[in-house]
Motif scaffolding. Structure first.
Motif, short mmCIF file in Angstrom:
data_model
loop_
_atom_site.label_atom_id
_atom_site.label_comp_id
_atom_site.label_asym_id
_atom_site.label_seq_id
_atom_site.Cartn_x
_atom_site.Cartn_y
_atom_site.Cartn_z
N GLY A 1 0.79 -1.23 0.00
CA GLY A 1 0.00 0.00 0.00
C GLY A 1 0.81 1.27 0.00
N ALA A 2 2.04 1.26 -0.57
CA ALA A 2 2.86 2.47 -0.58
C ALA A 2 2.22 3.59 -1.38
CB ALA A 2 4.25 2.16 -1.13
N GLN A 3 1.39 3.23 -2.38
CA GLN A 3 0.74 4.24 -3.24
C GLN A 3 -0.71 4.47 -2.84
OE1 GLN A 3 2.32 6.18 -5.02
NE2 GLN A 3 3.33 5.32 -6.82
N MET A 4 -1.05 4.10 -1.63
CA MET A 4 -2.44 4.22 -1.18
C MET A 4 -2.88 5.68 -1.13
SD MET A 4 -4.10 3.12 2.48
CE MET A 4 -3.34 4.52 3.26
N SER A 5 -4.15 5.92 -1.48
CA SER A 5 -4.79 7.20 -1.27
C SER A 5 -6.06 6.95 -0.46
CB SER A 5 -5.12 7.88 -2.59
OG SER A 5 -5.99 7.09 -3.38
N ALA A 6 -6.56 8.00 0.18
CA ALA A 6 -7.70 7.81 1.08
C ALA A 6 -8.49 9.10 1.21
CB ALA A 6 -7.21 7.34 2.46
N GLN A 7 -9.78 8.92 1.50
CA GLN A 7 -10.64 10.03 1.90
C GLN A 7 -11.12 9.75 3.32
OE1 GLN A 7 -11.75 8.33 -1.22
NE2 GLN A 7 -10.08 9.52 -2.12
N ARG A 8 -10.93 10.72 4.18
CA ARG A 8 -11.30 10.54 5.59
C ARG A 8 -12.30 11.62 5.99
NH1 ARG A 8 -6.64 11.46 9.72
NH2 ARG A 8 -7.30 13.64 9.41
N LEU B 1 -10.59 3.90 0.99
CA LEU B 1 -9.21 3.72 0.54
C LEU B 1 -9.16 3.27 -0.92
CD1 LEU B 1 -7.86 1.70 3.62
CD2 LEU B 1 -8.12 4.17 3.37
N GLN B 2 -8.09 3.66 -1.60
CA GLN B 2 -7.76 3.19 -2.94
C GLN B 2 -6.31 2.75 -2.96
OE1 GLN B 2 -9.00 6.66 -2.84
NE2 GLN B 2 -11.03 5.71 -2.67
N ASP B 3 -6.01 1.70 -3.70
CA ASP B 3 -4.65 1.15 -3.81
C ASP B 3 -4.09 0.79 -2.45
OD1 ASP B 3 -4.67 1.57 -6.61
OD2 ASP B 3 -4.00 3.64 -6.34
N GLN B 4 -4.95 0.28 -1.59
CA GLN B 4 -4.51 -0.11 -0.26
C GLN B 4 -3.75 -1.44 -0.32
OE1 GLN B 4 -7.50 -0.21 -1.39
NE2 GLN B 4 -8.60 -2.05 -0.73
N ILE C 1 -2.76 -5.22 -0.25
CA ILE C 1 -3.52 -6.38 -0.72
C ILE C 1 -4.05 -7.16 0.48
CG2 ILE C 1 -3.31 -8.59 -1.93
CD1 ILE C 1 -1.28 -7.32 -3.76
N GLY C 2 -5.31 -7.54 0.38
CA GLY C 2 -5.94 -8.33 1.44
C GLY C 2 -6.54 -7.50 2.55
N THR C 3 -6.54 -6.18 2.44
CA THR C 3 -7.12 -5.32 3.47
C THR C 3 -8.37 -4.66 2.94
OG1 THR C 3 -5.76 -3.43 2.84
CG2 THR C 3 -4.88 -4.90 4.52
N PRO C 4 -9.32 -4.32 3.80
CA PRO C 4 -10.57 -3.70 3.34
C PRO C 4 -10.31 -2.34 2.70
CG PRO C 4 -10.76 -4.51 5.59
CD PRO C 4 -9.33 -4.57 5.24
N ASP C 5 -11.29 -1.89 1.91
CA ASP C 5 -11.17 -0.58 1.28
C ASP C 5 -11.95 0.49 2.02
OD1 ASP C 5 -13.74 -1.32 0.73
OD2 ASP C 5 -13.57 -1.16 -1.43
N SER C 6 -12.52 0.14 3.17
CA SER C 6 -13.23 1.15 3.96
C SER C 6 -13.21 0.75 5.42
CB SER C 6 -14.67 1.31 3.47
OG SER C 6 -15.41 0.13 3.68
N PHE C 7 -13.22 1.77 6.27
CA PHE C 7 -13.27 1.58 7.72
C PHE C 7 -14.17 2.65 8.30
CE2 PHE C 7 -9.14 -0.01 6.39
CZ PHE C 7 -9.03 -1.22 7.06
N SER C 8 -14.72 2.35 9.45
CA SER C 8 -15.50 3.36 10.16
C SER C 8 -15.41 3.08 11.65
CB SER C 8 -16.96 3.36 9.71
OG SER C 8 -17.57 2.13 10.01
N ARG C 9 -15.66 4.11 12.43
CA ARG C 9 -15.63 3.96 13.88
C ARG C 9 -16.60 4.96 14.48
NH1 ARG C 9 -10.52 7.40 14.56
NH2 ARG C 9 -11.51 9.45 14.82
N SER C 10 -16.99 4.68 15.72
CA SER C 10 -17.85 5.59 16.49
C SER C 10 -17.53 5.36 17.96
CB SER C 10 -19.33 5.32 16.19
OG SER C 10 -20.15 6.21 16.89
N ILE C 11 -16.79 6.29 18.55
CA ILE C 11 -16.27 6.13 19.89
C ILE C 11 -16.91 7.16 20.81
CG2 ILE C 11 -14.20 6.25 21.33
CD1 ILE C 11 -12.60 5.22 18.97
N MET C 12 -17.52 6.68 21.87
CA MET C 12 -18.10 7.56 22.87
C MET C 12 -17.02 7.99 23.86
SD MET C 12 -21.24 8.01 22.10
CE MET C 12 -21.72 8.84 23.61
N SER C 13 -17.12 9.24 24.27
CA SER C 13 -16.14 9.78 25.20
C SER C 13 -16.84 10.59 26.27
CB SER C 13 -15.13 10.68 24.45
OG SER C 13 -14.23 11.29 25.36
N SER C 14 -16.36 10.44 27.49
CA SER C 14 -16.90 11.24 28.59
C SER C 14 -15.76 11.57 29.55
CB SER C 14 -18.01 10.50 29.34
OG SER C 14 -17.52 9.28 29.89
N SER C 15 -15.88 12.72 30.19
CA SER C 15 -14.83 13.13 31.12
C SER C 15 -15.42 14.05 32.16
CB SER C 15 -13.68 13.83 30.38
OG SER C 15 -14.13 15.04 29.80
#
Length: 839
Positions: A488-495, A526-529, A531-545
């Protein structure tokens, strides 16, 4: 010899230094030896004239006759310590006549229709001109007045004395022979065989004369010319057949020279920039400054390096009402050191390319209604450009990347929008291509923040942070192995990220409480990630302090003639971030934040948005301060530690494997002491309670007095995770840094710095020098030994560089040699300030 300040009136310095690198096995070429000899002759000439007595350079005249400058000169009120305040010129009150011409005298002789002779004292008042002499003759037909014996002429900002003067009422001009003069505003003074003054255009012409800005009685430097024209209205001067003398010894000659009478800008040649380096040979730059308009200018910078050839540089600047721009260009068509047969040979002297260039552009604009635009672009032909052409070896370039960035921003009371395009040029050969930052083309962010009062003492803060960024790379596939491309050295991504929050705030004079609830949501495409890895990820983390604290205060009584007050502030900070496995998420801009006392209260242990650290932890901290008169803080102390209810799991790449017995962070403490405005002590310590060892320690001591006495002592220690050795060097930071500037007298002082790497038993930098400064001139001589930044992390290959740097400044003309020496001291010695004796 003109000054070229930037649009904010800074001086443009001239530099001169000799640098050589060691060790080297090659003998100096004949060209290099000749250039060294030339620079040695110049250095020797300067050092030969400096010790000469001030009387050697005095203009010969009878000591019993006071000059114009001596009469109007007000000496300094004090010369104590290192604050050698120079005197000033105070014009004496003079009578004026608005209706015509008034002549006063004791004895008048003459015939009707003929000349009049006035003896035993004559005083003439014409408009704003006052003339005085022992005798004179007036021609009513020509309306000329000839004055003789102890002649004085005063005009606004000008005072002249001489033996014979001719005043023409028709042209309102004056000429004075065997004259001395002083210009009060510019503090120029001098002497001449003939001085002519024309009132209607404010021009003073000096024939066979000199001028200086030194105080009366000291002509340490002076400019002598066959004709010197001073235009008071345009604030400019021109000298023909001019020579600059230092202690009576000529050091520069110019057939025609223009110079400013004040700090205002004007067109003309600047002080040449001289230097000598082992790789470039003799180096001379002769800038020419064009003052095209009050708000824009151009500086042409032709430069000759004896070993490389002739290059041309140009700097254009524009300052508008709402924006400013600076463009700096340099181009060397053909580097004579370029040898295509040696380019790929390790340790060769050939540059990577024959044609060398640099471009640097900066722009800032304040647009209407909260909008602003900023841009900067820097590029070079090759990664050795700054090493070969920048700073003449004074200040090493430490940047690994050259940034290109454009930012459009809008800010209002509640919203902050930013559109960013960002790229880089990699110039550090030790950084691999796959390690360079991602390009942001583009990055859009919008943040909002609002506050609402609920009840007395309670406020509700709520808002959000959001961002969308396109990350990309444009690496050369021919330089990447198939394995790197597959990883994935040439990987591009939108976040995309969105983080809303809500927080309650309550506080009074002795306590505060801030509960907070938030969400960190994100999505990656992700694009050009790899090999063998997903092309999308997502997360939703709750935080309290919850951030809570108490503030106690007590009077300590009178100590050291001060009424002291002490505060004691216990603080509790609880943080909970839900856990999500992020080990497969791409790393676009995240890294570990350096642990510190302030990190005890941060909601995330990572920078960027690619990692949100899980947390179930409680920080306990205690701080105390002592305040003196007028609320000035004298001492502050803080101590804190994080207690983990659940060991952290999220890491940068793989999940952290922390033993369950790890229940607390390092104990972080800091101590700051400020005494009498001169003494400062800063300490920081991180103690690993699990291993009973010091992770981080720093100690900074500084003494700085009002008379420019400065002593710094620093010690830094930090254990780094990972292997102990890298390229044969110990990675542990274990350094001492000692620096001092110490006046021996009001005019003479010593300069020193010593920076030692204890972990690898080597000197990183050493500086030793001397400084002499008075109201007329200043000189600094520094010897420096240092290790190139490119060699800091390579064991056994580091080159010890040595240089001798000289700065010579004539007060009123700026730095004649080595102005960038101040940049070297400013970067290396914390608290350094220019020793200016002319305050």
């Amino acid at each position: 010899m003109t000054r070229r300040p930037n649009l904010s009136r800074e001086y443009y310095p001239l530099t001169f230094q000799h640098r050589r690198s060691e060790p080297t096995n090659s003998a100096c070429s004949a060209t290099e030896l000749n250039s060294y000899k030339l620079m040695a002759v110049v250095l020797a000439g300067i050092f030969l004239v400096l010790p000469l007595s001030a009387s050697y350079g005095q203009n010969s005249r009878p000591t019993q006759v006071l000059s114009a400058a001596e009469i109007d000169y007000a000496p300094p009120k004090t010369k104590s310590g290192n604050n050698l305040c120079c005197g000033t010129y105070i014009p004496r009150p003079q009578p004026t006549e608005t209706l015509g011409t008034v002549v006063n005298g004791s004895s008048l002789e003459g015939n009707i229709g003929g000349d009049f002779t006035i003896e035993d004292g004559i005083e003439v008042i014409h408009l704003d001109t006052w003339l005085n002499a022992r005798r004179g003759t007036y021609d009513p037909d020509e309306q000329t007045l000839t004055l003789e014996d102890s002649v004085e002429i005063r005009r606004q900002g000008l005072y002249m004395r001489g033996e014979r003067a001719l005043f023409n009422r028709k042209t309102n001009s004056s000429s004075l022979s065997t004259a001395s003069y002083v210009l009060h505003d510019s503090e120029l003074r001098g002497e001449a065989s003939v001085v002519t003054y024309t009132d209607h255009d404010g021009i003073i012409t000096i024939n066979n004369g000199l001028f200086t800005r030194c105080e009366p009685g000291t002509n340490s430097w002076q400019i002598i010319g066959s004709e010197i024209v001073l235009n008071q209205r345009s604030k400019q001067g021109v000298a023909k057949n001019m020579r600059l003398e230092i202690e009576g010894v000529p050091v520069f000659y110019f057939p025609h020279l223009s110079f400013p009478l004040t700090s205002e800008r004007m067109s003309g040649f600047l002080i040449p920039v001289l230097g000598n380096t082992q790789r470039g040979g003799f180096d001379v730059e002769v800038p020419y400054y064009l003052n095209l308009s009050p708000n824009y200018d151009l500086t042409l910078k032709p430069r000759l390096q004896s070993k490389r050839g002739v290059s041309l540089g140009a700097e254009a600047r524009y300052l508008g009402k709402r924006h400013e721009q600076i463009l700096d260009l340099n181009f060397l068509p053909q580097d004579k050191l370029f040898n295509p047969a040696l380019v790929n040979t390790p340790g060769n002297d050939s540059p990577p390319l024959s044609s060398r260039w640099m471009i640097d552009y900066e722009m800032g604009a304040r647009l209407d209604k909260g909008w602003s635009l900023n841009a900067n672009f820097t590029g070079v032909s090759d990664n050795e450009y700054f090493q070969d052409f920048g700073s003449q070896g004074l200040v090493s370039t430490t940047n690994s990347f050259l940034r290109r960035q454009t930012t459009l921003r809008y800010r209002s009371r509640n919203l902050d929008f930013k559109a960013l395009a960002q790229g880089f040029q990699l110039i550090d050969p030790s950084v691999s291509a796959v390690s360079q930052p991602y390009l942001r083309l583009p990055s859009l962010s919008l943040d909002g923040e609002w506050t609402q009062e609920l009840t007395s003492g309670w406020y509700l803060d709520y808002g959000f942070d959001s961002e969308w960024t396109h990350f990309s790379r444009s690496l050369d596939d021919n330089l990447l192995s198939p394995e790197l491309i597959q990883r994935g050295a040439q990987m591009s991504a939108q976040r995309s990220t969105f983080s809303p929050y809500v927080q309650l705030n309550w506080e009074n004079s002795y306590a505060y409480l801030r509960p907070r609830l938030g969400l960190a949501a994100g999505n990656w495409q992700l694009q050009d990630q790899a090999i063998g890895t997903p092309d999308s990820f997502s997360r939703s983390i709750m935080s309290s302090s919850v951030d809570a604290g108490l503030i106690f205060e007590r009077e300590m009584g009178d100590l050291f003639d001060q009424d002291l007050t002490q505060t004691l502030e216990p603080r509790l900070y609880y943080l909970y971030n839900s856990y999500e496995d992020q080990s497969q998420f791409p790393l676009l801009d995240s890294s570990y934040l350096t642990f510190s006392y302030s990190q005890l209260f941060r909601p995330n242990r990572f920078s960027g948005e690619d990692r949100i650290g899980d947390a179930n932890q409680l920080t306990l901290a205690l701080s105390s301060s002592i305040y003196g008169a007028k609320g000035r803080e004298l001492v502050s102390m803080s101590l804190g530690q994080i207690h983990y209810f659940d060991p952290p799991k999220v890491g940068l790449r793989d999940e952290l494997q922390i033993e369950s017995s790890t229940r607390e962070s390092a104990l972080a403490g800091q101590l700051n002491v400020y005494l009498n405005g001169n003494w400062r002590l800063n300490n920081y310590l991180e103690w690993d309670t699990n291993n009973s060892a010091v992770n981080v320690a720093s100690f900074q001591f500084q003494y700085q007095s009002a008379i420019n006495q400065l002593v710094n002592f620093g010690y830094r220690y930090r254990e780094l995770p990972g292997p102990d050795l890298l390229n044969g060097l110990n990675r542990r930071i274990d350094q001492i840094d000692l620096a001092a500037i110490w006046p021996l007298s009001p005019t003479l002082g010593l300069i020193a710095r010593f920076n030692q790497d204890l972990a690898n038993q080597r000197s990183l930098e050493s500086i030793a020098g001397v400084e002499y400064s008075n109201c007329c001139w200043k000189v600094r001589l520094l010897a420096r030994e240092w290790i190139d930044n490119n060699s800091l992390f390579l064991f056994g290959t580091q080159e010890t560089n040595r240089g001798l740097f000289l700065q010579f400044e004539l007060k009123g003309l700026g730095s004649v040699i080595g102005g960038s020496v101040e940049g070297l001291l400013d970067n290396g010695i914390r608290g350094f300030r220019t020793n200016d004796f002319s305050q």
